[in-house]
Design a protein around this motif. Structure first.
Motif, PDB file in Angstrom:
ATOM      1  N   PHE A 209       0.829  -1.210   0.000  1.00  8.99           N
ATOM      2  CA  PHE A 209       0.000   0.000   0.000  1.00  8.99           C
ATOM      3  C   PHE A 209       0.867   1.265   0.000  1.00  8.99           C
ATOM      4  CE2 PHE A 209      -2.699  -3.298   1.811  1.00  8.99           C
ATOM      5  CZ  PHE A 209      -3.859  -3.135   1.083  1.00  8.99           C
ATOM      6  N   LEU A 210       1.992   1.188   0.714  1.00 11.35           N
ATOM      7  CA  LEU A 210       2.897   2.341   0.750  1.00 11.35           C
ATOM      8  C   LEU A 210       3.542   2.567  -0.608  1.00 11.35           C
ATOM      9  CD1 LEU A 210       4.423   4.554   2.318  1.00 11.35           C
ATOM     10  CD2 LEU A 210       6.135   2.806   2.896  1.00 11.35           C
ATOM     11  N   ASN A 211       4.041   1.555  -1.231  1.00 11.71           N
ATOM     12  CA  ASN A 211       4.771   1.681  -2.489  1.00 11.71           C
ATOM     13  C   ASN A 211       3.849   1.892  -3.681  1.00 11.71           C
ATOM     14  OD1 ASN A 211       7.193   1.266  -1.094  1.00 11.71           O
ATOM     15  ND2 ASN A 211       7.034  -0.963  -1.334  1.00 11.71           N
ATOM     16  N   THR A 212       2.644   1.330  -3.632  1.00 16.13           N
ATOM     17  CA  THR A 212       1.752   1.404  -4.792  1.00 16.13           C
ATOM     18  C   THR A 212       0.803   2.579  -4.721  1.00 16.13           C
ATOM     19  OG1 THR A 212       1.847  -1.014  -4.913  1.00 16.13           O
ATOM     20  CG2 THR A 212       0.107   0.096  -6.165  1.00 16.13           C
ATOM     21  N   TYR A 213       0.237   2.851  -3.512  1.00 18.06           N
ATOM     22  CA  TYR A 213      -0.797   3.890  -3.401  1.00 18.06           C
ATOM     23  C   TYR A 213      -0.382   5.024  -2.456  1.00 18.06           C
ATOM     24  CZ  TYR A 213      -3.354  -0.083  -5.316  1.00 18.06           C
ATOM     25  OH  TYR A 213      -3.735  -1.137  -6.095  1.00 18.06           O
ATOM     26  N   ASN A 214       0.849   4.953  -1.979  1.00 16.93           N
ATOM     27  CA  ASN A 214       1.380   6.002  -1.104  1.00 16.93           C
ATOM     28  C   ASN A 214       0.566   6.141   0.182  1.00 16.93           C
ATOM     29  OD1 ASN A 214       3.375   7.912  -0.547  1.00 16.93           O
ATOM     30  ND2 ASN A 214       2.133   9.610  -1.359  1.00 16.93           N
ATOM     31  N   ILE A 215       0.137   5.015   0.709  1.00 16.66           N
ATOM     32  CA  ILE A 215      -0.608   5.004   1.971  1.00 16.66           C
ATOM     33  C   ILE A 215       0.384   4.683   3.084  1.00 16.66           C
ATOM     34  CG2 ILE A 215      -2.484   3.930   3.282  1.00 16.66           C
ATOM     35  CD1 ILE A 215      -3.470   5.415   0.841  1.00 16.66           C
ATOM     36  N   PRO A 216       0.574   5.583   4.028  1.00 22.48           N
ATOM     37  CA  PRO A 216       1.512   5.315   5.135  1.00 22.48           C
ATOM     38  C   PRO A 216       1.136   4.027   5.871  1.00 22.48           C
ATOM     39  CG  PRO A 216       0.848   7.621   5.141  1.00 22.48           C
ATOM     40  CD  PRO A 216      -0.041   6.925   4.151  1.00 22.48           C
ATOM     41  N   THR A 217       2.147   3.342   6.362  1.00 20.82           N
ATOM     42  CA  THR A 217       1.895   2.042   7.000  1.00 20.82           C
ATOM     43  C   THR A 217       0.981   2.152   8.215  1.00 20.82           C
ATOM     44  OG1 THR A 217       3.962   2.319   8.231  1.00 20.82           O
ATOM     45  CG2 THR A 217       4.053   1.049   6.181  1.00 20.82           C
ATOM     46  N   ASP A 218       1.061   3.292   8.957  1.00 23.34           N
ATOM     47  CA  ASP A 218       0.198   3.436  10.136  1.00 23.34           C
ATOM     48  C   ASP A 218      -1.229   3.815   9.767  1.00 23.34           C
ATOM     49  OD1 ASP A 218       0.880   5.940   9.215  1.00 23.34           O
ATOM     50  OD2 ASP A 218       1.044   6.831  11.195  1.00 23.34           O
ATOM     51  N   GLN A 219      -1.486   4.040   8.466  1.00 25.75           N
ATOM     52  CA  GLN A 219      -2.819   4.404   8.010  1.00 25.75           C
ATOM     53  C   GLN A 219      -3.470   3.304   7.160  1.00 25.75           C
ATOM     54  OE1 GLN A 219      -4.571   7.303   8.665  1.00 25.75           O
ATOM     55  NE2 GLN A 219      -2.918   7.726  10.140  1.00 25.75           N
TER      56      GLN A 219
END
Length: 259
Positions: A209-219
């Motif tokens: 999610f972080l690498n593909t959609y730029n969603i922080p891991t805590d989110q």
């Protein structure tokens, strides 16, 4: 003259033929009367069958019987408590007016039973625990689906709470009034949603999610909840492994997530 000589010559042979015919004993049918004897068992109801003529009879309460016989017939005597007896009507028996038949009792022998050594202690509970038994097969053993989780409390409907008008389940009614069942339903849905969200994260991983959609891991957990709440088919698509549709949801929802 010739006829006289022939008759004189044949007279000894004719005498021999006729004399032999007269000497033959008659074998007419006759009624043979008799009685079964035994001091220990009941002599009534004994079956007597003439094997040659198929005639049959049964003894009375005193063991008396009558049956039609010919000389050399064979009689079979049969009773529950007796051994079968075969009696051939020979010349001596045939010419008797009354016979007495003694039957031998039938002895039932039990097979030998061997009692082996045992390790009984005298403690009934302890001895019973040592008895081998075959485990009963369960539905799981034969491949049927079985729920193995913790049994959940049933939430009755209001109609079931009032037992369809027949009686009232006071405990269930109180739980409906104080909102216990409503909170229980919410908790179960939350638990189910949490379990689904954890399964989604475990399958795709937070780094994805972080690498593909730029969603922080805590989110990531919050993002998954957002997808579940805003897409009605998200849960079914994930459970049915429709990952192509799930990725489309992620792509679309990631653009709306921070808005």
């Amino acid at each position: 003259m010739v006829a006289y000589q022939f008759f004189k010559y044949m007279l000894p042979f004719l005498f021999l033929i006729f004399s032999q015919g007269w000497a033959q004993p008659s074998n007419k049918a006759k009624v043979l009367t008799g009685r079964i004897t035994n001091a220990q068992f009941n002599v009534s109801g004994i079956h007597i069958i003439n094997k040659n003529s198929s005639k049959n009879t049964i003894t009375d309460n005193n063991g008396q019987f009558e049956i039609l016989v010919h000389q050399n017939d064979s009689l079979i005597f049969n009773g529950i408590s007796y051994k079968n007896k075969l009696l051939v009507i020979n010349d001596s028996i045939y010419h008797q007016n009354y016979i007495t038949v003694k039957l031998k009792e039938r002895v039932t022998e039990l097979k030998e039973v061997t009692i082996g050594s045992h390790n009984l202690s005298g403690n009934l509970e302890k001895d019973i625990s040592k008895i081998p038994y075959q485990k009963q097969r369960t539905a799981k053993d034969i491949g049927l689906p079985v729920y193995e989780g913790i049994p959940q409390e049933q939430i009755p409907t209001l109609l079931e709470t009032f037992n369809y008008g027949l009686s009232i389940n006071l405990e269930a009614l109180q739980k409906h009034i104080n909102g216990y069942y409503k909170r229980l339903k919410g908790k179960r849905k939350w638990d189910a949603d949490t379990k689904l969200a954890e399964d989604v994260i475990y399958f795709y991983k937070k780094d994805f999610f972080l690498n593909t959609y730029n969603i922080p891991t805590d989110q990531v957990l919050t993002f998954i909840y957002f997808c579940m709440l805003t897409d009605k088919n998200f849960t079914s698509n994930f459970r049915n492994k429709n990952h192509e549709l799930i990725l489309k949801v992620f792509k679309h929802k990631s653009k709306l997530f921070y808005k």
